[in-house]
Design a protein around this motif. Structure first.
Motif, mmCIF file in Angstrom:
data_model
loop_
_atom_site.group_PDB
_atom_site.id
_atom_site.type_symbol
_atom_site.label_atom_id
_atom_site.label_comp_id
_atom_site.label_asym_id
_atom_site.label_seq_id
_atom_site.Cartn_x
_atom_site.Cartn_y
_atom_site.Cartn_z
ATOM 1 N N ALA A 1 0.835 -1.204 0.000
ATOM 2 C CA ALA A 1 0.000 0.000 0.000
ATOM 3 C C ALA A 1 0.866 1.249 0.000
ATOM 4 C CB ALA A 1 -0.923 -0.006 1.214
ATOM 5 N N SER A 2 1.941 1.250 0.800
ATOM 6 C CA SER A 2 2.769 2.454 0.902
ATOM 7 C C SER A 2 3.475 2.749 -0.408
ATOM 8 C CB SER A 2 3.820 2.300 1.987
ATOM 9 O OG SER A 2 3.230 1.974 3.189
ATOM 10 N N ILE A 3 4.084 1.709 -1.024
ATOM 11 C CA ILE A 3 4.856 1.972 -2.244
ATOM 12 C C ILE A 3 3.922 2.477 -3.339
ATOM 13 C CG2 ILE A 3 6.247 0.903 -4.047
ATOM 14 C CD1 ILE A 3 7.497 -0.828 -1.953
ATOM 15 N N ALA A 4 2.725 1.864 -3.430
ATOM 16 C CA ALA A 4 1.768 2.353 -4.426
ATOM 17 C C ALA A 4 1.398 3.801 -4.128
ATOM 18 C CB ALA A 4 0.527 1.474 -4.430
ATOM 19 N N SER A 5 1.254 4.142 -2.841
ATOM 20 C CA SER A 5 0.855 5.515 -2.527
ATOM 21 C C SER A 5 1.994 6.496 -2.790
ATOM 22 C CB SER A 5 0.368 5.624 -1.094
ATOM 23 O OG SER A 5 1.427 5.494 -0.204
ATOM 24 N N TYR A 6 3.256 6.084 -2.575
ATOM 25 C CA TYR A 6 4.371 6.997 -2.920
ATOM 26 C C TYR A 6 4.303 7.346 -4.402
ATOM 27 C CZ TYR A 6 6.539 4.770 1.210
ATOM 28 O OH TYR A 6 6.796 4.259 2.437
#
Lengths: 157, 499, 120
Positions: free
Chosen positions: B136-141
């Motif tokens: 989720a975090s990498i996609a949001s970055y």
């Protein structure tokens, strides 16, 4: 593209003839070693990720030694990202096929005898899917970074 | 055994890949399949509502050896919040994202982010939670930097650096927990931790966990990335980030780890109260001075997340109900406000309050929904925000924390002030000459805006009218937390290990 | 235990080095290196948790019974976790590198203190 032996004499692109000759000799062995690591991933150390990295390294080496044109003619940007997606899709499909065994990701194929090449059910299949995904993705990342980097440095000039 | 649970992660993950393959043939296809995939997941999460607590063993490996997925009251609430907001945001982006190139890639990243969030919510395994959290975090970055302009890249890079630091801290916490217990299954780790005496190692692990999750949820003093990252993203992504991402991978993960694994000791709860109260106050006052509309909303998110975390930190049943209710409401009205600000930006081309004004005549739908969102968030009855803020204040009073109650009431007045400022400068007043020719937003955007406004109003009325809403959505979640507080998470452990 | 505990201390020093690079350095690439060092320190820590002096691979075959294996074999779980964590780190690193290139393209600098359009 033409024969790789002829390409190594072409000095207009890529590195020197020494690098090209060595890479030409080594490339196929790297590729072979990558396949070995993938296919034996379930019984020896290694597996899809490590093998996939090795496979992608052979393409990266091709690109570094012979220039991006040669490498992109072998495996284009489009097909790299396509293989990347197909590998991921294959892994998910294997996971869903596991539902036939009762659960998501169940090892639903005959397990075979431990220590033999055809064994461990879906694990070799998962390794192959991961290897396709990882090798194509790393190659695509390398293409992306090198092309972006070149655009930036050319703008400076 | 419930086979829907893995589908909640599998569908978005699979569709994000299929979308990329099909979009090579035609770019129009992804406009259809991506919203349909999210709709399917949203329908599934509503279908699951009310089912009893169940554990799902991935691959048939029973715990603590395999990865366990768990569905309980807290999960059900979060799944509904995440997937409903996700569907409305992705439906909105069908027309909003037209101005960006490579829309299919946006959909794929969005679906990946959704898969990660659903995974964090349903998993019962610490390391698996870390993996989904990173997805989720990498996609949001990547989504924050989707515009690849100066501001977006800068915000995205800051977010990435701090986000990686947070992930590393969470991984450190998991490693220390593993060192002490020899397991990464949450329920199994909780059983082991209850049988060994409290140690300095676990205190350090708790600190690492709380720091990591506080960074992910943007609590003061770990908030530096949030006011940059949330406004810079495209509006649907801002709505997802502020509306659900910081809750799913920040607040929810923190609650799971504290209440079900580490144990809600007085220190942990007090840290939550302090962090919450600090964020509430600092975020609220910083929002007052903003002239950028989306930046103001981002600071307001910090403030409202503070309310939520503080309510959970009170450690009472009413506090849990209030916290969950405010979490639900904040997802609705903050995504509504971000989507409205996106609609205003879409119509006028700016989000600077000093250059806006008088939009009420030109944009009737957007104006109505912005007012609905602003009234909800500042706690005006009969909108939902009023009831949850009232509940939080009552919970503070009944827990004997008079200071917190007074602070919460003060900050809600501050909230009202800065939302009046926002409405005054954007919707009312004089219409600048440049904006004479603006037009109302297209149907998909208007639909999402209206749907979220209706949710805001309907939830407020439903809560006021009868106990059904509370019994259906809030009580099961509060019972899970209460089980962690009073009962050493016995129900949780037995439903994972015994199931 | 003397050998192992000094390993843990060195591991913590590595972690501290990563945090130092992350906080004190202004150069984007150095910050990225700091993040990577920090991630690898945690990976090393996880591997050390499963480490045993003179340990064997955790595979049971005819030459060893289950009880002996449990005593002598290294812990396989941290290795699986670290492999996953390395893959995640690779993804983050690729994204960071791409962003660094893009930032350089836009701002013509790698100095984080000059990349400051967002304020307030």
């Amino acid at each position: 593209m033409n024969n790789i032996r002829e390409l190594s004499k072409d000095e207009s692109s890529g590195m020197t003839i020494i690098v090209k000759t060595i890479s030409r000799l080594v490339l196929s062995f790297i590729l072979l070693f990558g396949f070995y690591i993938i296919l034996y991933g379930h019984i020896t150390p290694g597996g899809g990720f490590a093998g996939g990295v090795i496979l992608s390294i052979s393409y990266v080496l091709l690109m570094l030694a012979f220039g991006s044109k040669v490498a992109l003619a072998k495996l284009s940007n489009f097909w790299a990202s396509m293989l990347d997606n197909l590998g991921a899709l294959a892994f998910i499909v294997i996971g869903f096929l596991g539902l036939t065994g009762g659960y998501f990701m169940t090892n639903f194929i005959w397990h075979g005898h431990p220590g033999q090449l055809i064994s461990a059910g879906i694990i070799p299949l998962c390794n192959i899917a991961i290897a396709i995904k990882v090798s194509a993705a790393l190659y695509a990342i390398f293409i992306g970074l090198s092309i972006y980097g070149r655009i930036v440095t050319e703008e400076e000039k | 055994m419930n086979h829907i649970l893995p589908l909640l992660v599998g569908i978005p993950l699979g569709m994000s890949v299929i979308n990329l393959i099909l979009s090579k043939a035609s770019k129009r296809i992804s406009d259809v399949i991506a919203p349909l995939a999210v709709l399917a997941v949203a329908v599934l999460s509503f279908y699951l509502l009310g089912t009893e607590t169940t554990a799902y063993w991935m691959g048939g490996w029973y715990p603590p050896f395999g990865i366990t997925l768990l569905y309980d009251g807290l999960t059900s609430l979060l799944l509904i919040v995440v997937n409903t907001v996700a569907f409305l945001a992705i439906f909105y982006s069908i027309s909003y994202m037209e101005k960006y190139t490579s829309k299919p890639k946006f959909y794929s990243l969005f679906l990946l982010m959704l898969a990660g969030m659903n995974g964090v919510v349903i998993t019962g395994d610490l390391f698996n939670m870390f993996v989904f959290l990173e997805i989720a975090s990498i996609a949001s970055y990547a989504l924050v930097g989707f515009g690849v302009e100066h501001e977006e890249l800068e915000a995205s890079f800051k977010y990435l650096i701090l986000g990686s630091f947070a992930s590393t801290m969470i991984l450190l916490g998991i490693a220390l927990t593993y060192a002490m217990t020899g397991t990464v299954n949450m329920a199994d780790a909780a059983t082991m931790l209850q049988s060994i005496p409290a140690s300095k190692t676990m205190a350090f692990a708790a600190g690492a966990f709380i720091m990591g999750f506080a960074l992910k949820s943007g609590l003061v003093p770990f908030h530096a990335w949030l006011p940059d990252a949330h406004p810079s993203a495209p509006a649907p992504v801002s709505a997802m980030l502020s509306g659900v991402l910081i809750k799913a991978i920040g607040v929810y993960a923190m609650l799971r780890v504290i209440f079900n694994v580490l144990g809600p000791t007085a220190i942990n709860l007090n840290i939550m109260v302090v962090l919450g109260a600090l964020s509430m106050a600092v975020g609220g006052f910083l929002a007052l001075g903003q002239n950028d509309m989306k930046r103001m909303l981002a600071y307001s998110s910090i403030s409202q997340i503070g309310y939520i975390v503080m309510a959970f930190g009170l450690g009472t049943h009413l506090g849990f109900i209030a916290g969950l209710f405010h979490l639900f409401n904040h997802a609705a009205f903050k995504s509504l406000l971000f989507l409205s600000s996106g609609a205003i930006e879409h119509a006028t081309g700016t989000k600077d309050l000093r250059r806006l004004g008088g939009l009420s005549g030109k944009l009737p739908v957007t104006t109505t929904t912005t007012i609905a969102g602003a009234l909800s968030i500042s706690g005006v009855p009969p909108f939902n925000g009023f009831f949850s803020k009232l509940l939080i204040i009552i919970a503070c009073v009944s827990a004997g924390r008079w200071f917190l109650a007074a602070l919460a009431a003060t900050i809600s007045v501050v909230t009202l002030i800065y939302f009046f400022k926002m409405m005054r400068f954007s919707l009312f007043g004089e219409l600048p000459a440049k904006l004479q020719k603006i037009r109302e937003v297209p149907f998909p955007m208007a639909f999402s805006l209206i749907a979220l406004s209706v949710i805001c109003l309907a939830v407020g009325i439903a809560y006021f009218v009868g106990p059904t809403f509370s019994e259906l959505f809030l009580e099961p979640g509060a019972n899970v937390l209460l089980d962690g507080l009073k009962n050493n998470a016995a129900n949780y452990i037995s439903s994972v290990l015994g199931g | 235990m003397g050998g192992t505990s000094s390993l843990y201390i060195m591991n913590m020093a590595l972690m501290g080095m990563g945090i130092y690079a992350l906080i004190a350095k202004r150069h984007i690439i150095k910050k990225i290196i700091g993040v990577v060092i920090m991630e690898y320190a945690i990976n090393l820590f996880l591997i050390l948790l499963g480490y045993k002096t003179d340990g064997i691979a955790p595979i049971q075959d005819s030459s060893i019974n289950a009880a002996q294996l449990a005593v002598r074999a290294v812990d396989p779980l941290p290795q699986a976790l670290v492999l996953t964590s390395i893959v995640i780190g690779l993804g983050t690193l690729a994204l960071m590198a791409a962003q660094a290139i893009k930032l350089y393209e836009k701002y013509k600098t790698f100095d984080m203190s000059e990349i400051n359009r967002l304020r307030g």
